[in-house]
Scaffold this motif. Structure first.
Motif, PDB file in Angstrom:
ATOM      1  N   PHE A 194       0.888  -1.094  -0.053  1.00 20.34           N
ATOM      2  CA  PHE A 194       0.095  -0.133   0.040  1.00 20.34           C
ATOM      3  C   PHE A 194       0.867   1.035  -0.124  1.00 20.34           C
ATOM      4  O   PHE A 194       1.764   1.440   0.791  1.00 20.34           O
ATOM      5  CB  PHE A 194      -1.073   0.119   1.168  1.00 20.34           C
ATOM      6  CG  PHE A 194      -1.794   1.049   1.200  1.00 20.34           C
ATOM      7  CD1 PHE A 194      -2.746   1.315   0.426  1.00 20.34           C
ATOM      8  CD2 PHE A 194      -1.484   2.289   2.013  1.00 20.34           C
ATOM      9  CE1 PHE A 194      -3.463   2.263   0.580  1.00 20.34           C
ATOM     10  CE2 PHE A 194      -2.186   3.422   2.081  1.00 20.34           C
ATOM     11  CZ  PHE A 194      -3.518   3.534   1.365  1.00 20.34           C
ATOM     12  N   ARG A 219       2.669  -2.686   4.218  1.00 27.74           N
ATOM     13  CA  ARG A 219       1.903  -3.912   3.937  1.00 27.74           C
ATOM     14  C   ARG A 219       0.464  -3.509   4.184  1.00 27.74           C
ATOM     15  O   ARG A 219      -0.479  -4.434   3.549  1.00 27.74           O
ATOM     16  CB  ARG A 219       2.313  -5.091   4.504  1.00 27.74           C
ATOM     17  CG  ARG A 219       3.794  -5.316   4.149  1.00 27.74           C
ATOM     18  CD  ARG A 219       4.299  -6.697   4.661  1.00 27.74           C
ATOM     19  NE  ARG A 219       5.526  -7.333   4.139  1.00 27.74           N
ATOM     20  CZ  ARG A 219       6.045  -8.345   4.593  1.00 27.74           C
ATOM     21  NH1 ARG A 219       5.338  -9.197   5.341  1.00 27.74           N
ATOM     22  NH2 ARG A 219       6.997  -8.869   3.991  1.00 27.74           N
ATOM     23  N   ARG A 220       0.052  -2.789   5.174  1.00 29.77           N
ATOM     24  CA  ARG A 220      -1.374  -2.796   5.460  1.00 29.77           C
ATOM     25  C   ARG A 220      -1.957  -1.397   5.404  1.00 29.77           C
ATOM     26  O   ARG A 220      -1.129  -0.413   5.920  1.00 29.77           O
ATOM     27  CB  ARG A 220      -1.609  -3.250   7.038  1.00 29.77           C
ATOM     28  CG  ARG A 220      -1.090  -4.798   7.257  1.00 29.77           C
ATOM     29  CD  ARG A 220      -1.765  -5.788   6.405  1.00 29.77           C
ATOM     30  NE  ARG A 220      -3.150  -6.000   6.586  1.00 29.77           N
ATOM     31  CZ  ARG A 220      -3.925  -7.076   6.163  1.00 29.77           C
ATOM     32  NH1 ARG A 220      -3.404  -7.711   5.233  1.00 29.77           N
ATOM     33  NH2 ARG A 220      -5.266  -6.793   6.542  1.00 29.77           N
ATOM     34  N   ILE A 420      -2.972   0.167  -4.310  1.00 31.51           N
ATOM     35  CA  ILE A 420      -3.339  -0.977  -3.326  1.00 31.51           C
ATOM     36  C   ILE A 420      -3.316  -2.269  -3.973  1.00 31.51           C
ATOM     37  O   ILE A 420      -3.913  -2.337  -5.182  1.00 31.51           O
ATOM     38  CB  ILE A 420      -4.636  -0.841  -2.441  1.00 31.51           C
ATOM     39  CG1 ILE A 420      -4.694  -1.950  -1.266  1.00 31.51           C
ATOM     40  CG2 ILE A 420      -6.032  -0.782  -3.311  1.00 31.51           C
ATOM     41  CD1 ILE A 420      -5.818  -1.742  -0.313  1.00 31.51           C
ATOM     42  N   LYS A 450      -9.031   1.023   2.745  1.00 30.58           N
ATOM     43  CA  LYS A 450      -9.358   0.031   3.755  1.00 30.58           C
ATOM     44  C   LYS A 450     -10.299  -0.897   3.631  1.00 30.58           C
ATOM     45  O   LYS A 450     -10.227  -2.090   3.855  1.00 30.58           O
ATOM     46  CB  LYS A 450      -9.489   0.693   5.218  1.00 30.58           C
ATOM     47  CG  LYS A 450      -9.481  -0.176   6.315  1.00 30.58           C
ATOM     48  CD  LYS A 450      -8.373  -1.132   6.649  1.00 30.58           C
ATOM     49  CE  LYS A 450      -8.179  -1.661   8.157  1.00 30.58           C
ATOM     50  NZ  LYS A 450      -9.595  -2.372   8.530  1.00 30.58           N
ATOM     51  N   GLU A 453      -9.365  -3.499   1.190  1.00 30.48           N
ATOM     52  CA  GLU A 453      -8.341  -4.542   1.763  1.00 30.48           C
ATOM     53  C   GLU A 453      -9.218  -5.518   2.701  1.00 30.48           C
ATOM     54  O   GLU A 453      -8.952  -6.616   2.729  1.00 30.48           O
ATOM     55  CB  GLU A 453      -7.525  -3.848   2.794  1.00 30.48           C
ATOM     56  CG  GLU A 453      -6.372  -4.672   3.270  1.00 30.48           C
ATOM     57  CD  GLU A 453      -5.639  -3.817   4.245  1.00 30.48           C
ATOM     58  OE1 GLU A 453      -4.179  -3.642   3.623  1.00 30.48           O
ATOM     59  OE2 GLU A 453      -5.684  -3.373   5.023  1.00 30.48           O
ATOM     60  N   GLY A 458      -6.182  -8.543   2.072  1.00 29.62           N
ATOM     61  CA  GLY A 458      -4.931  -8.381   1.560  1.00 29.62           C
ATOM     62  C   GLY A 458      -4.188  -9.534   1.320  1.00 29.62           C
ATOM     63  O   GLY A 458      -4.323 -10.543   1.007  1.00 29.62           O
TER      64      GLY A 458
END
Length: 471
Positions: A194, A219-220, A420, A450, A453, A458
């Motif tokens: 991300f 990563r998140r 993303i 988000k 994800e 993810g």
């Protein structure tokens, strides 16, 4: 089979903070896990510059002492972070990715570095970039060739090349890059991260420039959002720095019912998006549609005249920067960059100014589009991958910016945009989805990211040193 140390590397920043606070994990123990990962992976990917594990151990120990006393300095106390080489840290030379630079210690921390130190982050290294940050590549005349952890034969992208490689390899949860045409989002796309390019001025930079932003690569999504509490504090050195904000960066819930979301599959010029990429991005758009958003296919905002004008302006400006250098130093610049820049010597002042004027045309086109939509989805990268030793996806200095057509308009319009991951190619390489919001609507981009994800879960399996495809 993963070790307990490897499991630590999957923790988000909020999870780390909770463990630090409960005294069940110390910053020193976490740093040991990161240091072990770097030792295992770095010989293969060459992501770091000025790596100083001894200094990192000392910073982590100081943070451990603060957490024992329940007196952390700030939200990122004890969290390891890497900074792109272009982001100055006091006392460390800033080679700008090129062998042509005289290596002099930086006189002071740039704004991003200063904010990190204020909040107790463990700055363990800088990350590599190509010459002057002018390529989307891990190729540099100064740094070793940086490679993509997903496949060492491929490029991590750039110019935040080392940051993307470090993030994908698991060198801690947070890496800060810079972006003037896609240099956070493009490498994030090619490595599965991300990557957030915030609204212009949201994260202060020095030197500041038209379109230039800094942004987190993680990563998140929640790690990038959490880092914004620190990164978004204002700094007088950036004349475009936005006013102080009281944004709750972790307020990430959103309902997309009723939102008008544009789907842009044609960038207008440059390299066309490959079929696998179009398919993955379209599939992502249908997920938003299923959740109640209206998906509207929208035309491109970029034209050939805009991209070529920007190319002329950047050539002229860059030639002006390097022309005063002695010839022997100019000859050390990566040949691809030097050949591209030399054409700037033939441009007139009027041609350079007219080229710069195309940045305003981009801004106008982006603004007009956003009178009809609330957000835009598009590919981030037009191609799935390209060789590690190429200077760009075309590897042609006469066609240097064909890969930035989906990303560069949003720098010039000052709008927030993020990459993303939205899937993988048949060859096993990450595919990036770009999410763009209105100017200053950084939270809209974070919330949409988000939500996506959450839908996809993810990336669940990242490259490991023992399984990565060797070159």
């Amino acid at each position: 089979m993963t070790s307990a140390s490897d499991d630590l590397l999957t923790l988000t920043i909020p999870a780390l903070r909770a463990l630090f606070q409960s005294k069940t994990l110390s910053p020193s123990e976490y740093w040991q896990a990161v240091e072990a990962r770097i030792a295992a992976f770095e010989p293969m990917i060459q992501a770091l510059y000025a790596y100083d594990p001894e200094a990192a151990r000392a910073q982590a120990a100081a943070s451990t002492s603060r957490w024992v006393k329940n007196m952390p300095l700030g939200p990122l106390d004890g969290v390891p972070v890497s900074l792109k080489e272009l982001i100055a840290t006091k006392g460390t030379p800033v080679p700008l990715g090129t062998a042509a630079t005289e290596l002099l210690p930086a006189a002071q921390d740039a704004p991003v570095a200063a904010r990190m130190r204020e909040d107790g982050a463990v700055i363990f290294a800088k990350t590599t970039c190509p010459d002057y940050g002018m390529l989307s590549s891990g190729l540099s005349s100064f740094h070793p060739l940086s490679r993509n952890p997903w496949n060492l034969e491929t490029n991590p992208g750039g110019s935040s090349a080392g940051a993307s490689a470090a993030g994908a390899a698991g060198y801690g949860p947070l890496h800060i890059g810079t972006d003037i045409g896609g240099s956070v989002r493009l490498p994030a796309g090619w490595t599965g991260l991300f990557g957030l390019k915030p609204s212009h001025g949201r994260i202060p930079v020095d030197p500041y420039y038209v379109g230039r932003c800094a942004g987190p690569m993680t990563r998140r999504v929640e790690d990038a959002a959490f880092s914004m509490f620190t990164l978004s504090r204002t700094d007088w050195r950036d004349g475009t720095s936005l006013p102080p904000n009281e944004i709750d960066w972790m307020d990430l819930d959103i309902d997309v019912k009723g939102l008008r979301i544009g789907l842009m599959l044609d960038a207008g010029c440059g390299l066309p998006a490959e079929p696998e990429i179009k398919e993955a991005v379209t599939k992502a758009a249908r997920m938003f549609e299923a959740a109640g958003a209206t998906i509207i296919e929208v035309p491109p905002v970029l034209t050939r005249s805009m991209l070529d004008g920007l190319d002329r302006f950047w050539r002229a400006k860059f030639w002006g920067d390097i022309a005063p250098l002695p010839e022997e130093r100019r000859q050390k610049i990566l040949p691809y960059i030097y050949e591209w820049a030399k054409r700037g010597a033939d441009l007139t002042g009027a041609e350079a100014v007219q080229g710069f004027g195309q940045t305003f045309e981009m801004r106008r086109a982006c603004g007009q589009l956003f009178t009809t939509v609330d957000a835009v989805l598009s590919p981030t990268n037009p191609v799935v991958s390209y060789p590690a030793d190429w200077a760009s996806p075309t590897n042609d200095p006469e066609r240097p910016f064909e890969h930035i057509a989906f990303t560069v308009p949003w720098n010039m319009s000052e709008q927030p945009a993020a990459n993303i991951n939205c899937g993988f190619s048949a060859s096993g390489m990450p595919i990036g989805l770009q999410i763009v919001g209105p100017r200053f609507a950084d939270m809209t981009v974070l919330r949409l990211s988000k939500l996506f994800e959450d839908w996809t879960g993810g990336i669940g399996s990242w490259p490991e040193p023992e399984t990565v495809k060797k070159h």
